[in-house]
Structure formats: C-alpha cells, structure tokens
Enzyme design. Structure first.
Site, PDB file in Angstrom:
ATOM      1  NE  ARG A  10     -67.678  81.767  -5.999  1.00 43.40           N
ATOM      2  CZ  ARG A  10     -68.591  82.404  -5.295  1.00 43.40           C
ATOM      3  NH1 ARG A  10     -69.169  81.830  -4.268  1.00 43.40           N
ATOM      4  NH2 ARG A  10     -68.962  83.628  -5.630  1.00 43.40           N
TER       5      ARG A  10
ATOM      6  CG  ASP B 213     -74.803  83.339  -0.422  1.00 47.14           C
ATOM      7  OD1 ASP B 213     -73.698  83.871  -0.581  1.00 47.14           O
ATOM      8  OD2 ASP B 213     -75.576  83.055  -1.348  1.00 47.14           O
TER       9      ASP B 213
ATOM     10  CG  ASP C 171     -72.881  81.410  -3.696  1.00 43.90           C
ATOM     11  OD1 ASP C 171     -71.977  82.054  -3.139  1.00 43.90           O
ATOM     12  OD2 ASP C 171     -73.991  81.893  -3.959  1.00 43.90           O
TER      13      ASP C 171
ATOM     14  NE  ARG D 266     -71.305  81.649  -8.168  1.00 45.61           N
ATOM     15  CZ  ARG D 266     -71.531  82.923  -7.894  1.00 45.61           C
ATOM     16  NH1 ARG D 266     -71.975  83.271  -6.723  1.00 45.61           N
ATOM     17  NH2 ARG D 266     -71.324  83.875  -8.762  1.00 45.61           N
TER      18      ARG D 266
END
Length: 165
Positions: free
Chosen positions: A88, A103, A101, A98
């Site tokens: 990343r 989160d 990711d 990307r």
C-alpha cells in the site's frame, strides 16, 4: 501486571489492484498472525463499485472479526503495517485505487476521536461494502451512535455490490 481483557474488533478489508481476492485473503492470513489477537470469523467476499473516481477497477471487500488484548491505537498501527508490507502506498489520494485498505470499523463498543483514529469508522452507516459483509458476521452488533448492523444494512442501497463467495 494482569492480562488485559479480550476486546472485540471488526476490520474492513478492501482491494482493487493486483488480484484483489488474493490480496484480501493474504491480509486475512496476516490478521490471524497479529500478536495478542485472535481471528474469530471472516465474512464472504463482496465485489463493489469504487467510491470516488469511477475510472478504477471494482473492489473486493470483506470484514474480519477479531478479539484482541491490544488497544485501538496499537491495533490500528499493526493494520497500517500490514497495508505497507503488502504494498500500500499512501499518496494522499482519497478513495483511489489501492492494493489493500484495512479499516478499524468498530472496537469494543467504544467511540474514539483521536488524531488518525475515529471509531466507529466514519461513513460506516452508508457504505454497503462495509455493512453487508459486517451483517454476515454480526447482524446484532451495535455501532455506537448509529444503531444495529442489520438495521443499518437494511437501510443501505444495494446497488453496485454483489457477494462473490
């Protein structure tokens, strides 16, 4: 010092570059290897339209449920480390393509607003690519300040998302 309590955490995963299903599956394996953390469950994979720029590939998304003895900041630091180690690049573009990711969506029923960390994750209640896989794992999960996952998912638009596994 006594052991810290095990706390639940839910992690959103997404990729739209370099074989996204493989990227998400590799990240799930790495989540399972985090210190003081156990991988409890993983949602099916979903294919979703990208946020922001339309001139990018569709995403593959999932959610992982963990229990951890780590604090939210330490867990987030490890998530960023996984993203970086998997290629990343943070170039400042919001919602761009990307490799990976990760989160921190919900953490131990807490509401946190610190530099670099907001929990529950902002926008969670309007993102089908988060809510549908999260509903697969924890439909009764309470998202602080927003409501139960099943109710949030039922109110969220289904356009642009499909379950792929």
């Amino acid at each position: 010092m006594p052991d810290r309590a095990w706390l639940p955490a839910h992690i959103g995963l997404g990729s739209n570059l370099d074989d996204p299903p493989s990227q998400v599956k590799a990240a799930i394996e790495r989540l399972g290897g985090l210190p003081d953390t156990l991988l409890v469950a993983v949602s099916p994979l979903y294919r979703s339209a990208p946020l922001g720029r339309a001139d990018q590939p569709f995403y593959v998304n999932a959610v992982a449920a963990l229990i951890t003895r780590l604090g939210a900041v330490d867990l987030l630091d490890l998530l960023i480390g996984i993203e970086t180690s998997m290629g990343r690049v943070r170039d400042g573009e919001r919602w761009g393509p990307r490799v990976l990711d990760l989160d921190l969506l919900v953490f131990a029923g807490q509401e946190l607003d610190q530099p670099g960390l907001r929990v529950p994750h902002p926008g969670i209640s309007s993102r089908n690519f988060v809510l549908y896989p999260l509903r697969d794992l924890a439909p009764d999960l309470w998202v602080p300040g927003q409501g139960r996952v099943a109710k949030l998912a039922a109110a969220c638009d289904r356009n642009g998302i499909e379950r792929i596994s």
